[in-house]
Design an enzyme around this catalytic site. Structure first.
Site, PDB file in Angstrom:
ATOM      1  N   GLN A  44       0.796  -1.221   0.000  1.00 64.39           N
ATOM      2  CA  GLN A  44       0.000   0.000   0.000  1.00 64.39           C
ATOM      3  C   GLN A  44       0.831   1.275   0.000  1.00 64.39           C
ATOM      4  O   GLN A  44       0.317   2.332  -0.369  1.00 64.39           O
ATOM      5  CB  GLN A  44      -0.953  -0.007   1.197  1.00 64.39           C
ATOM      6  CG  GLN A  44      -2.038  -1.076   1.054  1.00 64.39           C
ATOM      7  CD  GLN A  44      -2.952  -1.151   2.255  1.00 64.39           C
ATOM      8  OE1 GLN A  44      -2.603  -1.765   3.257  1.00 64.39           O
ATOM      9  NE2 GLN A  44      -4.108  -0.525   2.176  1.00 64.39           N
ATOM     10  N   HIS A  64      -1.829  -4.933 -12.981  1.00 66.40           N
ATOM     11  CA  HIS A  64      -1.254  -4.756 -14.327  1.00 66.40           C
ATOM     12  C   HIS A  64      -2.068  -5.484 -15.399  1.00 66.40           C
ATOM     13  O   HIS A  64      -2.190  -5.005 -16.518  1.00 66.40           O
ATOM     14  CB  HIS A  64       0.200  -5.270 -14.364  1.00 66.40           C
ATOM     15  CG  HIS A  64       1.127  -4.440 -13.526  1.00 66.40           C
ATOM     16  ND1 HIS A  64       2.372  -4.852 -13.138  1.00 66.40           N
ATOM     17  CD2 HIS A  64       0.966  -3.199 -12.992  1.00 66.40           C
ATOM     18  CE1 HIS A  64       2.941  -3.911 -12.399  1.00 66.40           C
ATOM     19  NE2 HIS A  64       2.105  -2.898 -12.307  1.00 66.40           N
ATOM     20  N   ARG A 102       3.673   0.105  13.086  1.00 66.64           N
ATOM     21  CA  ARG A 102       3.434  -1.225  12.526  1.00 66.64           C
ATOM     22  C   ARG A 102       3.572  -1.154  11.002  1.00 66.64           C
ATOM     23  O   ARG A 102       2.876  -0.364  10.359  1.00 66.64           O
ATOM     24  CB  ARG A 102       2.022  -1.698  12.913  1.00 66.64           C
ATOM     25  CG  ARG A 102       1.638  -2.982  12.243  1.00 66.64           C
ATOM     26  CD  ARG A 102       0.284  -3.522  12.708  1.00 66.64           C
ATOM     27  NE  ARG A 102       0.017  -4.725  11.948  1.00 66.64           N
ATOM     28  CZ  ARG A 102      -1.049  -4.918  11.174  1.00 66.64           C
ATOM     29  NH1 ARG A 102      -2.007  -4.005  11.084  1.00 66.64           N
ATOM     30  NH2 ARG A 102      -1.173  -6.028  10.490  1.00 66.64           N
ATOM     31  N   HIS A 147       1.202  -9.287   4.725  1.00 68.00           N
ATOM     32  CA  HIS A 147       0.040  -8.403   4.611  1.00 68.00           C
ATOM     33  C   HIS A 147      -0.417  -8.405   3.145  1.00 68.00           C
ATOM     34  O   HIS A 147      -0.382  -7.383   2.469  1.00 68.00           O
ATOM     35  CB  HIS A 147       0.393  -6.999   5.110  1.00 68.00           C
ATOM     36  CG  HIS A 147      -0.781  -6.124   5.425  1.00 68.00           C
ATOM     37  ND1 HIS A 147      -0.950  -5.485   6.641  1.00 68.00           N
ATOM     38  CD2 HIS A 147      -1.861  -5.778   4.684  1.00 68.00           C
ATOM     39  CE1 HIS A 147      -2.073  -4.778   6.624  1.00 68.00           C
ATOM     40  NE2 HIS A 147      -2.653  -4.925   5.434  1.00 68.00           N
ATOM     41  N   ASN A 191      -1.688 -10.937   8.514  1.00 67.76           N
ATOM     42  CA  ASN A 191      -2.700  -9.903   8.690  1.00 67.76           C
ATOM     43  C   ASN A 191      -4.021 -10.304   8.047  1.00 67.76           C
ATOM     44  O   ASN A 191      -4.076 -10.555   6.849  1.00 67.76           O
ATOM     45  CB  ASN A 191      -2.227  -8.599   8.032  1.00 67.76           C
ATOM     46  CG  ASN A 191      -3.261  -7.486   8.162  1.00 67.76           C
ATOM     47  OD1 ASN A 191      -3.482  -6.974   9.252  1.00 67.76           O
ATOM     48  ND2 ASN A 191      -3.918  -7.142   7.068  1.00 67.76           N
ATOM     49  N   GLU A 192      -5.093 -10.372   8.847  1.00 68.82           N
ATOM     50  CA  GLU A 192      -6.470 -10.548   8.357  1.00 68.82           C
ATOM     51  C   GLU A 192      -6.696 -11.770   7.473  1.00 68.82           C
ATOM     52  O   GLU A 192      -6.989 -11.634   6.268  1.00 68.82           O
ATOM     53  CB  GLU A 192      -6.941  -9.289   7.621  1.00 68.82           C
ATOM     54  CG  GLU A 192      -7.023  -8.071   8.520  1.00 68.82           C
ATOM     55  CD  GLU A 192      -7.723  -6.880   7.861  1.00 68.82           C
ATOM     56  OE1 GLU A 192      -8.010  -6.937   6.659  1.00 68.82           O
ATOM     57  OE2 GLU A 192      -8.002  -5.904   8.577  1.00 68.82           O
ATOM     58  N   ASN A 332      -7.891  -6.016  14.151  1.00 63.74           N
ATOM     59  CA  ASN A 332      -8.211  -4.913  13.245  1.00 63.74           C
ATOM     60  C   ASN A 332      -9.716  -4.718  13.283  1.00 63.74           C
ATOM     61  O   ASN A 332     -10.473  -5.660  13.015  1.00 63.74           O
ATOM     62  CB  ASN A 332      -7.795  -5.229  11.813  1.00 63.74           C
ATOM     63  CG  ASN A 332      -6.287  -5.228  11.628  1.00 63.74           C
ATOM     64  OD1 ASN A 332      -5.544  -4.914  12.552  1.00 63.74           O
ATOM     65  ND2 ASN A 332      -5.841  -5.573  10.434  1.00 63.74           N
ATOM     66  N   TYR A 334     -13.060  -2.007  12.321  1.00 64.88           N
ATOM     67  CA  TYR A 334     -13.526  -0.806  11.626  1.00 64.88           C
ATOM     68  C   TYR A 334     -14.971  -0.443  11.917  1.00 64.88           C
ATOM     69  O   TYR A 334     -15.305   0.724  12.041  1.00 64.88           O
ATOM     70  CB  TYR A 334     -13.317  -0.960  10.109  1.00 64.88           C
ATOM     71  CG  TYR A 334     -11.852  -0.883   9.738  1.00 64.88           C
ATOM     72  CD1 TYR A 334     -11.247   0.342   9.487  1.00 64.88           C
ATOM     73  CD2 TYR A 334     -11.056  -2.022   9.703  1.00 64.88           C
ATOM     74  CE1 TYR A 334      -9.895   0.432   9.186  1.00 64.88           C
ATOM     75  CE2 TYR A 334      -9.699  -1.948   9.409  1.00 64.88           C
ATOM     76  CZ  TYR A 334      -9.130  -0.721   9.150  1.00 64.88           C
ATOM     77  OH  TYR A 334      -7.789  -0.626   8.869  1.00 64.88           O
ATOM     78  N   GLU A 400      -5.173  -2.206  13.953  1.00 59.77           N
ATOM     79  CA  GLU A 400      -5.735  -1.258  12.970  1.00 59.77           C
ATOM     80  C   GLU A 400      -7.086  -0.761  13.467  1.00 59.77           C
ATOM     81  O   GLU A 400      -7.891  -1.546  13.971  1.00 59.77           O
ATOM     82  CB  GLU A 400      -5.992  -1.908  11.594  1.00 59.77           C
ATOM     83  CG  GLU A 400      -4.755  -2.200  10.801  1.00 59.77           C
ATOM     84  CD  GLU A 400      -5.068  -2.822   9.431  1.00 59.77           C
ATOM     85  OE1 GLU A 400      -6.187  -2.622   8.899  1.00 59.77           O
ATOM     86  OE2 GLU A 400      -4.185  -3.523   8.907  1.00 59.77           O
TER      87      GLU A 400
END
Ligand SMILES: *[C@@H]1O[C@H](CO)[C@@H](O)[C@H](O)[C@H]1NC(C)=O
Ligand SMILES: *[C@@H]1O[C@H](CO)[C@@H](O)[C@H](O)[C@H]1NC(C)=O
Ligand SMILES: *[C@@H]1O[C@H](CO)[C@@H](O)[C@H](O)[C@H]1NC(C)=O
Ligand SMILES: *[C@@H]1O[C@H](CO)[C@@H](O)[C@H](O)[C@H]1NC(C)=O
Ligand SMILES: *[C@@H]1O[C@H](CO)[C@@H](O)[C@H](O)[C@H]1NC(C)=O
Ligand SMILES: *[C@@H]1O[C@H](CO)[C@@H](O)[C@H](O)[C@H]1NC(C)=O
Ligand SMILES: *[C@@H]1O[C@H](CO)[C@@H](O)[C@H](O)[C@H]1NC(C)=O
Ligand SMILES: *[C@@H]1O[C@H](CO)[C@@H](O)[C@H](O)[C@H]1NC(C)=O
Length: 497
Positions: A44, A64, A102, A147, A191-192, A332, A334, A400
């Site tokens: 990212q 791509h 992190r 990640h 991660n996740e 994490n 949200y 997160e």
């Protein structure tokens, strides 16, 4: 529809939240040993997608080869250019005053095609430099090994649906442990998993976008849990003592609130399918997948004429091997959703048909400024208490938390989001006695938000993605968070209604 129209559509469907400027302030404080920080991930922010020996990963491949997969047809080729600008990033972190940062390591920067031969010296050096720059400013690095940016060649072998991944991931992890464990205190393996497996293999929301729900997602989960466990044992047996470090896994979890008093069972089933799938094998007393998943998927599978469940089985040795392999619950979080029963609509194979619930945002909940997620701070508090009660009071690191908008510099909704979620966190710690030891705001700066490209922005710092220098500019939320860190209290913020 072209990329510009798609972006306009995303903006139109967002409902701007009404803000009333009631000032809120909490009386609880963050203890001096509580860690406040921010988080990012390699694909990212780094850019330099083909520089210094890096190989291609699944996000390079999908962006791509099918640019229209991403709403604004952008990619992470340059992103925030953190590969070249990491010293500037460390200066931002210093300015915020964070206790920790992190970040994640790009697997294909270390092993260009994924196979563990001859690590790429320039890749190893990049993270050495980043870690040293952080430590020089007294910022504790928290390293995520994976990640989402799998080397493309490994995807061609089937990625996480191939059990050979256990060995490949362990060898990659060994290299990171060999090179960095003299300086890393906090390790996160993966991660996740829910986004990786259920949304990347089951659905098409993330690369590799396989869309094989009810099959590939469970195979992925199975190998991913074994991979995590093997790396944890390697760490626990050989590397932990080098720096008195801890290692855990980071799970994503929304809070699932019953849609009515009759729906508690449906809400709990949704929690078990979406959180327990990964948490139960690692954090529960008995280990293994949640019983409710074994029952529901087993029954659906037999109704579909299969002689075995689509959910793979662990042997009893594997159950023992995976159990307890996390020193902390990396979380994490949200948003929250209401939940109700929704019987399988037909006999088709899918995770949703196995779970048999539906989830939605209550229309009275305020939305973030991009219209993506509801803002429900009390759901965060309930989730933290649920994790405590379900998994024997684990140490929790909130790895997160944050909300998107379209890149406003005066990001008052984000200030309200952070203010209200941090207060909910302090209540969970002080009133529910949840053992939370750190909190990372997602994200340090605007970055490549996967399928949403540079449309949804999560940063405390704005990044101008059309300026070749990628300047970073502090938003209002950066000043707010800086004040939280400096004073160890949540300052006043506009309340949402
Ligand atoms: C904080 O403390 C003050 C003074 O004791 C009190 O009036 C106020 O209600 C408290 N605020 C909260 C959010 O508990
Ligand atoms: C890297 O990719 C860019 C396009 O993003 C291209 O212009 C450049 O030639 C590539 N460099 C190498 C070394 O392949
Ligand atoms: C980094 O890891 C590689 C592969 O395990 C190893 O050959 C190398 O010696 C390590 N470097 C250091 C400084 O430990
Ligand atoms: C190791 O870390 C733990 C906390 O994770 C702490 O309680 C302990 O004192 C530390 N031990 C040493 C030798 O530093
Ligand atoms: C699964 O099937 C068994 C046998 O038909 C039945 O007793 C049980 O209630 C079913 N469980 C679920 C969760 O549907
Ligand atoms: C980690 O190592 C310690 C000390 O050797 C051991 O007691 C513990 O059981 C290990 N943890 C796991 C999950 O195997
Ligand atoms: C069956 O249900 C699935 C998942 O709910 C849905 O995607 C699919 O379109 C449905 N198929 C038919 C033929 O209705
Ligand atoms: C972003 O950078 C471009 C190119 O330098 C410039 O034209 C534009 O005004 C900048 N946008 C913002 C919001 O600063």
């Amino acid at each position: 529809m072209g990329p510009n129209n798609k972006v306009i559509l995303l903006r139109l469907i967002s409902l701007i939240s009404l803000i009333t400027y009631t000032e809120c302030a909490s009386n609880y404080t963050f203890s001096s040993d509580f860690l406040l920080g921010t988080a990012t991930s390699s694909y990212q922010i780094e850019g330099a997608w083909n520089e210094s020996g890096k190989g291609g990963n699944i996000w390079d491949f999908i962006t791509h080869n099918t640019p229209e997969y991403v709403y604004d047809e952008s990619n992470g080729d340059i992103a925030c250019d953190s590969y070249h600008k990491y010293e500037e990033d460390v200066a931002l972190l210093k300015e915020l005053g964070v206790d920790f940062y992190r970040f994640s390591v790009s697997w294909s920067r270390i092993y260009p095609n994924g196979y563990p031969y001859n690590p790429n010296a320039e890749g190893i050096a990049y993270y050495n430099n980043l870690i040293d720059a952080l430590l020089a400013q007294n910022i504790t690095p928290m390293l995520t090994m994976y990640h989402w940016d799998l080397p493309q060649r490994l995807q061609e072998l089937g990625g996480w649906t191939n059990s050979y991944m256990v060995q490949l991931f362990t060898e990659y992890a060994r290299t990171l442990l060999e090179n960095y464990s003299d300086r890393i205190k906090y390790w996160i393996t993966i991660n996740e998993p829910y986004q990786i497996c259920n949304q990347g293999y089951g659905e098409i929301a993330y690369a590799p976008a396989l869309g094989m729900s009810g099959r590939a997602d469970y195979l992925c989960a199975h190998n991913l849990l074994k991979s995590h466990a093997e790396v944890y044992h390697l760490f626990n047996d050989t590397y932990r003592s080098k720096n008195n470090a801890t290692m855990g896994i980071t799970l994503s979890a929304s809070w699932y609130e019953p849609g009515s008093s009759e729906e508690e069972e449906a809400a709990e089933r949704a929690r078990q399918f979406r959180i327990g799938l990964y948490a139960n094998p690692i954090f529960s007393t008995n280990g293994d997948y949640p019983q409710v998943m074994k029952d529901y998927i087993g029954n659906q599978s037999s109704a579909q004429g299969l002689s075995k469940s689509r959910l793979p089985q662990f042997t009893s040795d594997e159950i023992e091997y995976i159990k307890g392999t996390s020193d902390f619950f990396g979380l994490n979080h949200y948003t929250s959703r209401l939940t109700r029963n929704s019987p399988a609509s037909n006999n088709s194979v899918s995770f949703d048909n196995d779970l048999q619930t539906e989830q939605w945002f209550d229309s009275s909940w305020p939305m973030d400024a991009a219209g993506r997620n509801a803002i429900v701070p009390w759901g965060f508090r309930k989730l933290l208490a649920w994790i405590k009660n379900t998994y024997n009071s684990p140490v929790i690191h909130v790895t997160e938390n944050g909300c998107p908008d379209f890149g406003e510099l005066e990001d008052n909704v984000r200030v309200s989001y952070y203010g209200s979620y941090l207060e909910a966190l302090l209540e969970a710690i002080n009133e529910d006695y949840v053992d939370v030891q750190s909190y990372a705001a997602w994200s340090l700066m605007d970055n490549f938000e996967w399928r949403y490209g540079y449309v949804y922005r999560y940063g405390l710092y704005y990044v101008n993605m059309t300026d070749p220098n990628r300047p970073r500019i502090a938003k209002s939320s950066a000043a707010f968070y800086q004040d939280v860190i400096a004073n160890r209290v949540v300052g006043s913020y506009p309340s949402l209604s």
